[in-house]
Design an enzyme around this catalytic site. Structure first.
Site, PDB file in Angstrom:
ATOM      1  N   LYS A  75       2.924  11.323   6.777  1.00  0.00           N
ATOM      2  CA  LYS A  75       2.096  11.143   7.961  1.00  0.00           C
ATOM      3  C   LYS A  75       2.657  11.853   9.190  1.00  0.00           C
ATOM      4  O   LYS A  75       2.430  13.033   9.376  1.00  0.00           O
ATOM      5  CB  LYS A  75       1.850   9.650   8.217  1.00  0.00           C
ATOM      6  CG  LYS A  75       0.998   9.014   7.112  1.00  0.00           C
ATOM      7  CD  LYS A  75       0.457   7.680   7.516  1.00  0.00           C
ATOM      8  CE  LYS A  75      -0.275   6.998   6.369  1.00  0.00           C
ATOM      9  NZ  LYS A  75      -1.467   7.711   5.898  1.00  0.00           N
ATOM     10  N   PHE A  90       0.862  -1.182   0.000  1.00  0.00           N
ATOM     11  CA  PHE A  90       0.000   0.000   0.000  1.00  0.00           C
ATOM     12  C   PHE A  90       0.898   1.231   0.000  1.00  0.00           C
ATOM     13  O   PHE A  90       1.553   1.534   1.001  1.00  0.00           O
ATOM     14  CB  PHE A  90      -0.945   0.058   1.198  1.00  0.00           C
ATOM     15  CG  PHE A  90      -1.869   1.253   1.107  1.00  0.00           C
ATOM     16  CD1 PHE A  90      -3.006   1.209   0.319  1.00  0.00           C
ATOM     17  CD2 PHE A  90      -1.562   2.436   1.762  1.00  0.00           C
ATOM     18  CE1 PHE A  90      -3.833   2.327   0.189  1.00  0.00           C
ATOM     19  CE2 PHE A  90      -2.381   3.554   1.646  1.00  0.00           C
ATOM     20  CZ  PHE A  90      -3.523   3.490   0.856  1.00  0.00           C
ATOM     21  N   ASP A 131       9.554   2.887   1.809  1.00  0.00           N
ATOM     22  CA  ASP A 131       8.362   3.674   2.134  1.00  0.00           C
ATOM     23  C   ASP A 131       8.146   3.578   3.644  1.00  0.00           C
ATOM     24  O   ASP A 131       7.568   2.620   4.143  1.00  0.00           O
ATOM     25  CB  ASP A 131       7.165   3.116   1.373  1.00  0.00           C
ATOM     26  CG  ASP A 131       5.873   3.880   1.651  1.00  0.00           C
ATOM     27  OD1 ASP A 131       5.813   4.614   2.652  1.00  0.00           O
ATOM     28  OD2 ASP A 131       4.902   3.713   0.886  1.00  0.00           O
TER      29      ASP A 131
END
Length: 401
Positions: free
Chosen positions: A255, A141, A226
């Protein structure tokens, strides 16, 4: 009619149904707790998918944002501003790299990393133009833009959004042999999550990340990590790659870099990688804006103390010990994760992940399900041990454990 019902009905009527949120309407939050429009409190055990690592309304971050709001919030990159240089220098130093390319969202950072790898492949490695390949992992994801869903194996994210962007090779996560076979002379990068969050907090086999690092170095391929969900303290280290002593060529961050205050993301690498860009070849009006840099600088300063990494280690050890006791008792079939991050597989006879999440909500705990019978636990790193234990008690109650 309740205000909760009003808000949910209005949202359903006027917003695209791209999410299926739990039926709670949050009005305020502080630390690890959120309060809904009717005054009921909930323990946040999701932390905005790690965007809120430092908790809701963290005073240092709010103060940094408020001070910047009074000065200047946006200049565009047409001009310099007085927070940009410091943010880039401090974030680069935190990562042990030389350069930063700031963006806004995590998906933007992944897209930026893809462009970076391709340009590096053509101009530095010498791959024929238009032939660059990037190897990715199944069940990944990395976002939901058109390019990113082109290499997703999640049907909900991918189906009916084609035609798809070529240039990606998908291999099983954790399979070093398959990865080695997939890397060719035209491969410019391997893009991986050190821990797959959306897939259920999947931790790869020991030695996998270090094996990827060795392979990519031998084959002259960029290793792009990531760390959008796994980084910035969540697993007990600044970056999840550190658990195997690995330093990738490229960090992809987001984030928690914005502290749950503003969207902040970045690609961080050395000059021989990010130096391929020239003016006009990539950019963002809001990327690296003064407000984002002010908040990001404070996040970097907080991470430098090691306090949050230590809390994630100590409370994470406690979390996994307690969750481990549930395995084999008929309620939980498996627990995975690292630090204050766990994927809990529920015995299907006890309910789906969504059903367990709804029952926990009724008891005042907010979590998120994924992939059927799995729930994810990722509380803010500022959560107290007492609150964490209370949340675990509610989980035991729901499971009848």
């Amino acid at each position: 009619m309740s205000t909760t019902t009003d808000a949910i009905r209005t949202a359903d009527a006027h917003s695209a149904h791209t999410y299926h949120p739990l039926p709670v309407v949050v009005a305020s939050a502080d630390g690890a707790w959120m309060t809904d429009v009717e005054g009921r409190r909930y323990l946040d055990m999701l932390a905005g998918y790690s965007a809120l690592n430092f908790g809701h309304g963290n005073r240092r971050l709010i103060d940094a944002a408020r001070a910047q709001l009074e000065r200047v919030t946006l200049t565009s990159r047409a001009f310099h501003h007085d927070r940009f240089a410091a943010f880039c220098a401090e974030l680069a130093a935190l990562c042990g790299k030389e350069m930063v390319l700031p963006m806004n969202t995590g998906a933007e950072a992944v897209e930026t990393a893809v462009k970076t790898a391709r340009k590096w492949g053509y101009e530095v490695k010498g791959v024929p133009d238009g032939h660059a390949k990037i190897v990715v992992a199944a069940d990944n994801f990395h976002g939901r833009t058109t390019t990113i869903v082109s290499f997703s194996t999640d049907h909900d994210a991918r189906d009916h959004f084609g035609p798809y962007t070529p240039g990606f090779e998908i291999v099983p996560y954790g399979d070093l042999t398959a990865l080695a076979h997939a890397v060719t002379e035209n491969t410019v990068a391997v893009l991986l999550e050190p821990i797959q969050g959306e897939a259920g907090v999947l931790v790869p086999p020991a030695g996998y990340l270090s094996g990827v690092r060795e392979l990519t170095r031998e084959r002259n391929v960029l290793f792009m990590a990531d760390e959008i969900q796994s980084g910035l303290g969540r697993t007990g280290r600044t970056f999840a790659c550190e658990h195997e002593g690995v330093v990738p060529d490229v960090y992809i961050l987001g984030k928690a870099l914005g502290g749950g205050v503003v969207p902040v993301s970045a690609v961080v690498a050395d000059r021989d990688v990010l130096g391929v860009f020239k003016p006009g070849q990539h950019g963002s009006t809001f990327g690296g804006n003064p407000l984002a840099c002010a908040v990001g600088l404070e996040v970097v300063a907080m991470l430098r103390t090691g306090e949050f990494q230590q809390r994630a280690t100590e409370l994470g050890d406690h979390l996994h010990r307690e969750l481990g006791l549930l395995v084999g008792g008929g309620a939980v079939t498996a627990v995975r994760g690292r630090g204050l991050w766990a994927g809990v597989d529920i015995e299907p006879s006890r309910g789906t992940g969504r059903e367990i999440s709804e029952k926990l909500m009724e008891l005042g705990v907010l979590v998120k399900d994924t992939h059927g019978s799995t729930i994810r636990l990722a509380p803010p790193l500022v959560i107290s041990k007492e609150d964490l234990d209370w949340g675990l008690d509610q989980l035991r109650s729901v499971l009848g454990a």
